[in-house]
Design an enzyme around this catalytic site. Structure first.
Site, short mmCIF file in Angstrom:
data_model
loop_
_atom_site.label_atom_id
_atom_site.label_comp_id
_atom_site.label_asym_id
_atom_site.label_seq_id
_atom_site.Cartn_x
_atom_site.Cartn_y
_atom_site.Cartn_z
N GLY A 154 49.97 36.26 45.00
CA GLY A 154 48.95 36.41 44.36
C GLY A 154 47.94 37.87 44.57
O GLY A 154 47.25 37.26 45.32
N ASP A 168 42.64 32.75 40.44
CA ASP A 168 42.64 31.58 39.71
C ASP A 168 41.14 30.22 40.24
O ASP A 168 40.91 29.50 38.94
CB ASP A 168 43.76 30.67 40.03
CG ASP A 168 45.00 31.46 39.54
OD1 ASP A 168 45.35 32.34 38.85
OD2 ASP A 168 45.93 31.26 39.72
N MET A 179 45.47 34.34 32.67
CA MET A 179 45.84 33.87 33.32
C MET A 179 45.31 32.80 34.08
O MET A 179 43.83 32.68 33.93
CB MET A 179 45.80 34.52 34.86
CG MET A 179 47.05 36.13 34.37
SD MET A 179 47.12 36.83 36.40
CE MET A 179 49.26 37.42 35.56
N ARG A 212 47.14 29.90 36.39
CA ARG A 212 48.56 29.34 36.16
C ARG A 212 47.48 27.70 35.35
O ARG A 212 47.60 27.57 34.52
CB ARG A 212 48.95 29.11 38.24
CG ARG A 212 49.96 28.10 38.49
CD ARG A 212 49.63 28.69 40.15
NE ARG A 212 49.72 28.93 40.65
CZ ARG A 212 50.89 29.99 40.65
NH1 ARG A 212 51.77 30.12 40.40
NH2 ARG A 212 50.71 31.03 41.44
N ALA A 222 32.90 33.43 23.31
CA ALA A 222 34.26 33.10 22.63
C ALA A 222 33.89 32.54 21.43
O ALA A 222 33.13 31.06 21.89
CB ALA A 222 35.35 33.20 22.79
O1 F6P Z 1 47.58 32.84 41.28
C1 F6P Z 1 47.56 33.87 40.93
C2 F6P Z 1 47.92 34.46 39.61
O2 F6P Z 1 48.06 35.88 39.38
C3 F6P Z 1 48.45 33.13 38.50
O3 F6P Z 1 47.28 33.06 37.83
C4 F6P Z 1 50.01 33.68 38.04
O4 F6P Z 1 49.55 32.41 36.93
C5 F6P Z 1 50.05 33.72 38.38
O5 F6P Z 1 49.52 34.26 39.80
C6 F6P Z 1 51.39 35.11 38.22
O6 F6P Z 1 52.44 35.09 39.06
P1 F6P Z 1 53.78 36.30 39.72
O7 F6P Z 1 52.59 37.25 40.43
O8 F6P Z 1 54.09 35.84 40.05
O9 F6P Z 1 53.79 37.17 38.12
#
Ligand code: F6P
Length: 319
Positions: free
Chosen positions: A14, A130, A172, A174, A189
């Site tokens: 990512g 992440d 996000m 993961r 929050a």
């Molecule tokens: O690892 C970075 C990330 O943005 C995670 O937070 C997320 O789950 C994943 O990549 C999303 O992946 P993709 O770019 O394949 O949608």
């Protein structure tokens, strides 16, 4: 003049803010050390497809104000195959690059080990919103994503408050709750839902309903890939009679402007990496601990799973 040495750099997995600043500082420092630097567009796939582009610090300086990654990042299904790795290593050799710097997360670092038997020499720089790489305090992109979330949620809440709606915001990360927790704390929050703690939805909705009654509203921040947020919103709607809306911050977290912290982190990691490149200390990854850059073998970096520090979570959010 002595002959220029050559290296290449890619961003894998990512994208994230801070990658551009990292490309800039790495290129600038390597130019000082008499290296010619090439970018590989789109991660390991770009290496397989021979997508090399010449990088210069004079051109890259303009990119440090951009989020995401100017040489594009990406995941590669082909690199998971033996044939793909062979081609990748062959292309690096053909370009006469001494090594490839891989800017990315855990998966990208595993790719470094996968390429080793084929002669692909690499050095890694941690970058993922992440922040789920255990050996380093921070990875590039995390702080910028947190700041982006704080801005997005602030604006969102201005509207939901005016409309008497209850926001549930998906973050996000993961499988890791660090970005969600940091966002929740940054936004004040009322509730934070992460995988690292089990959640009893019935109990939680009862608690939230009480908060809404006394406070008038509630902000709920939840990690992706955990509970079904639409189902949870329906439960909350039923319990409170209020309109509950799920918002997904999504890729805006990666494309956001790089924070000052991430730009400085980029410089620290890039300088540590340029020393490794210069000294041919391959198959290491760089990181930062208590503000100091350091490096360790990539095998070590992948040894342990990430642990989210639950100290603040327990004080603020656990039952
Ligand atoms: O690892 C970075 C990330 O943005 C995670 O937070 C997320 O789950 C994943 O990549 C999303 O992946 P993709 O770019 O394949 O949608």
């Amino acid at each position: 003049m002595t002959k220029q040495r050559r290296i290449a750099v890619m961003a894998s997995g990512g994208d994230g803010a801070g990658m551009n600043a990292c490309l800039y500082y790495l290129t600038k420092q390597l130019e000082r050390l008499n290296f010619e630097v090439f970018g590989i567009e789109g991660g390991y796939d770009g290496l397989i497809n021979n997508q090399f582009v010449k990088l210069t610090s004079d051109e890259l300086i303009h990119s440090i104000n951009r989020g995401g990654c100017v040489i594009r990042a990406g995941r590669s299904a082909r690199y998971l195959t033996e044939e793909g790795r062979k081609i990748a290593a062959k292309n690096a050799k053909k370009m006469a690059v001494e090594c490839v710097v891989v800017i990315g997360g855990n998966g990208s670092f595993r790719g470094m080990l996968d390429g080793k038997p084929y002669g692909l020499t690499t050095i890694g720089i941690p970058a993922t919103i992440d922040n789920d790489i255990f050996y380093t305090d921070y990875s590039l992109g995390f702080d910028s994503a947190r700041n982006a979330n704080i801005s997005l949620i602030k604006a969102l809440c201005m509207s939901t408050y005016s409309q008497n709606k209850i926001p549930v915001v998906e973050i996000m990360g993961r499988d890791c709750g660090k970005l969600t927790l940091a966002t929740a704390i940054g936004c004040g929050a009322d509730y934070c839902i992460i995988k690292e703690d089990s959640v009893d939805l019935k109990k939680l909705t009862t608690k939230i309903a009480k908060t809404i009654k006394t406070k008038g509203d509630a902000l709920i921040v939840a990690a992706e890939k955990n509970i079904n947020l639409e189902g949870f919103a329906d439960l909350l709607k039923e319990k409170t009679g209020r309109d509950v809306k799920v918002f997904i911050n999504g890729y805006a977290q990666r494309g956001a402007d790089a924070s000052g912290f991430d730009r400085e982190l980029a410089a620290k990691l890039a300088f540590e990496c340029s020393n490794l490149v210069n000294n041919k200390e391959y198959f290491n990854v760089v990181g930062v601990k208590n503000g100091q850059a350091f490096h360790l073998p990539v095998e070590e970096a992948l040894k342990e799973p990430n642990n989210t520090d639950l100290g603040l979570y327990n004080m603020l959010y656990s039952e």
